[in-house]
Design an enzyme around this catalytic site. Structure first.
Site, short mmCIF file in Angstrom:
data_model
loop_
_atom_site.label_atom_id
_atom_site.label_comp_id
_atom_site.label_asym_id
_atom_site.label_seq_id
_atom_site.Cartn_x
_atom_site.Cartn_y
_atom_site.Cartn_z
N SER A 254 0.87 -1.16 0.00
CA SER A 254 0.00 0.00 0.00
C SER A 254 0.91 1.22 0.00
CB SER A 254 -0.91 0.00 1.23
OG SER A 254 -0.30 0.73 2.26
N LYS A 255 0.38 2.32 -0.52
CA LYS A 255 1.24 3.50 -0.63
C LYS A 255 1.71 3.97 0.75
CE LYS A 255 0.20 4.71 -5.21
NZ LYS A 255 -0.57 5.35 -6.21
N ARG A 256 1.04 3.53 1.78
CA ARG A 256 1.43 3.96 3.13
C ARG A 256 2.45 3.01 3.77
NH1 ARG A 256 -3.79 4.87 2.52
NH2 ARG A 256 -4.30 2.81 3.26
N ASP A 257 2.74 1.91 3.11
CA ASP A 257 3.68 0.93 3.65
C ASP A 257 5.08 1.54 3.68
OD1 ASP A 257 5.29 -1.24 4.19
OD2 ASP A 257 4.14 -2.61 2.93
#
Ligand code: GLU
Length: 478
Positions: A254-257
């Protein structure tokens, strides 16, 4: 096979992400393998999500990776324009055709009405809510009245009632969707801007796209697109949906990883080599017909085989990327190594008084172990910081009797011509006069001279630290 024409269709919402870069890369390899065309189309219809400079940034990082489009907004051929917002009149024309053929209809429902109806369906336990077709069933009079009142409207496709959409996916083989699961979806928004699923069909057709290779998140869009091909009586392209990229815990990236850097810009900034990134990404969802893991772009183009695209998720293996990058760094010429690593070094340390030969020797000293350019800063700090005994391990070495003896013998015999051969000869001499050899000899000299118990090649380290520094540091043993 007809001429291969594929496209990479980014939305200009930010920097080039690893997932998109991989999609671009596979499209590129596929096109070039078959001597076809790789097209870049900008899908900028979701206006609120576009960011200034997003398109430029995408192009810049593709170029960095040597993924150069044959056709793009910057390099248009005869099927342009290549930005969707410059094609609005084209979409209007085709929406009109669908309206006239009865495949689409105007919908005057307001957001609030739609919301209320979806809520009603949810309350009644419907899992997949659908548009209730209120405007499909408007009487001609009611429709005429709304049109005369100039009410805003969207255009919805009238989804066939009992149709099966089956296609032979390049990666997943046969995929089947039923039209009854799909509600009448919006082709054109009230502001005259098309939705993604509509624009993409018009563009892929007019741009003569032969194959659509894209991320698996688009799989469920494919039946919506196929129904339009049917309505227009156009031949659809061949579809292929790449599997997900997952992290080391097998979770979708995920882009937040934060465990994985996800933007090409970040890799470029840290001094990863574009050839290594290209090589690494080519193995993220594809495998060659051999155990080999290092490939040039030309080799990948030659060997690319779409039947070897992976059917299971591909794990982003950070260690593998680091390994590949290190392998490419090892093969750099001195000049290339300088280009990669010297800016990092000299941004962090004052290089003004250093001569280029010394800097070159320092870079070469670390070339074998360097995983990325910026790493030189931490590795080389021993040449720039003040002398101090780094940790307990080093302190114990310092205090040992053998270190006292080898350090003193080295100090007493330091050659005035401070070069590699002389330093090496001095170490041998120290061995002979003290009868201390192996680890005790090398570790003793290393810790006494550098304060650290680990480091690169000892002779070169001493050479680069220089006669004066070593003399001063070892004087405590004299
Ligand atoms: N603009 C879409 C995206 O960025 C492209 C999807 C497609 O390739 O059809 O995901």
């Amino acid at each position: 096979m007809k001429r291969v024409r594929v496209r990479y269709a980014p939305s200009p919402t930010g920097h080039l992400h690893i997932g998109n870069a991989r999609t671009a890369l596979f499209n590129y390899l596929f096109a070039k393998h078959y001597d076809g065309d790789f097209i870049l189309r900008v899908e900028d219809t979701d206006v609120s999500r576009n960011v200034a400079g997003g398109e430029q940034s995408q192009l810049e990082y593709l170029k960095w990776l040597s993924i150069v489009p044959d056709e793009s907004p910057e390099n248009p051929k005869d099927v342009g324009p290549y930005r969707q917002m410059e094609r609005l009149d084209i979409y209007q024309k085709y929406a009109k055709q669908l309206l006239e053929a009865g495949h689409a209809y105007k919908c005057f429902c307001t957001e609030a009405e739609l919301e209320a109806d979806y809520q009603r369906q949810k309350d009644a336990g419907v899992a997949a809510t659908k548009y209730n077709r209120k405007c499909l069933y408007l009487s001609p009079e009611a429709r005429a009245e709304k049109e005369a009142a100039n009410l805003p409207f969207t255009i919805r496709v009238r989804v066939p009632d009992h149709e099966t959409y089956e296609f032979d996916d390049m990666i997943r083989d046969t995929v089947v969707f039923e039209s009854k699961d799909i509600g009448d979806w919006v082709l054109m928004k009230a502001n005259g801007i098309p939705t993604y699923n509509f624009a993409v069909v018009i563009d892929d057709h007019l741009m003569k796209i032969s194959h659509v290779l894209r991320g698996e998140e688009h799989l469920s869009n494919t039946p919506k697109q196929l129904m339009l091909y049917q309505m227009f009586k156009w031949e659809p392209p061949r579809f292929g949906h790449l599997t997900l990229i997952v992290n080391e815990e097998r979770k979708k990236l995920s882009k937040r990883d934060e465990s994985i850097m996800q933007f090409m810009s970040q890799y470029k900034e840290l001094g990863y080599l574009p050839e290594a990134m290209f090589n690494f990404m080519a193995l993220l969802g594809w495998s060659p017909d051999s155990e080999e893991e290092l490939f040039t772009q030309a080799e990948l183009i030659e060997q690319f085989d779409e039947t070897r695209l992976s059917k299971s998720p591909s794990m982003f293996d950070v260690a593998k990327l680091t390994w590949i990058n290190n392998r490419y760094i090892k093969n750099l010429s001195l000049e290339q190594l300088r280009d990669l690593a010297q800016p990092f070094l000299c941004e962090n340390y004052d290089c003004h008084k250093l001569d280029q030969e010394w800097i070159d020797d320092l870079l070469l000293l670390y070339q074998e172990q360097l995983s990325y350019g910026q790493q030189i800063v931490g590795l080389a700090d021993l040449f720039f910081k003040d002398y101090e005994i780094e940790n307990e391990e080093a302190q114990a070495v310092m205090a040992s009797e053998s270190t006292q003896r080898v350090a003193k013998a080295f100090y007493d015999n330091m050659p005035t011509t401070w070069d590699y051969d002389n330093i090496k000869a001095t170490i041998n001499l120290v061995r002979d006069v003290t009868a201390i050899k192996g680890k005790a000899l090398f570790m003793g000299i290393r810790v006494a001279a550098t304060g650290q118990s680990h480091g690169p090649d000892l002779v070169n380290t001493l050479k680069l630290l220089g006669y004066d520094k070593i003399k001063e540091r070892l004087s405590q043993f004299g």
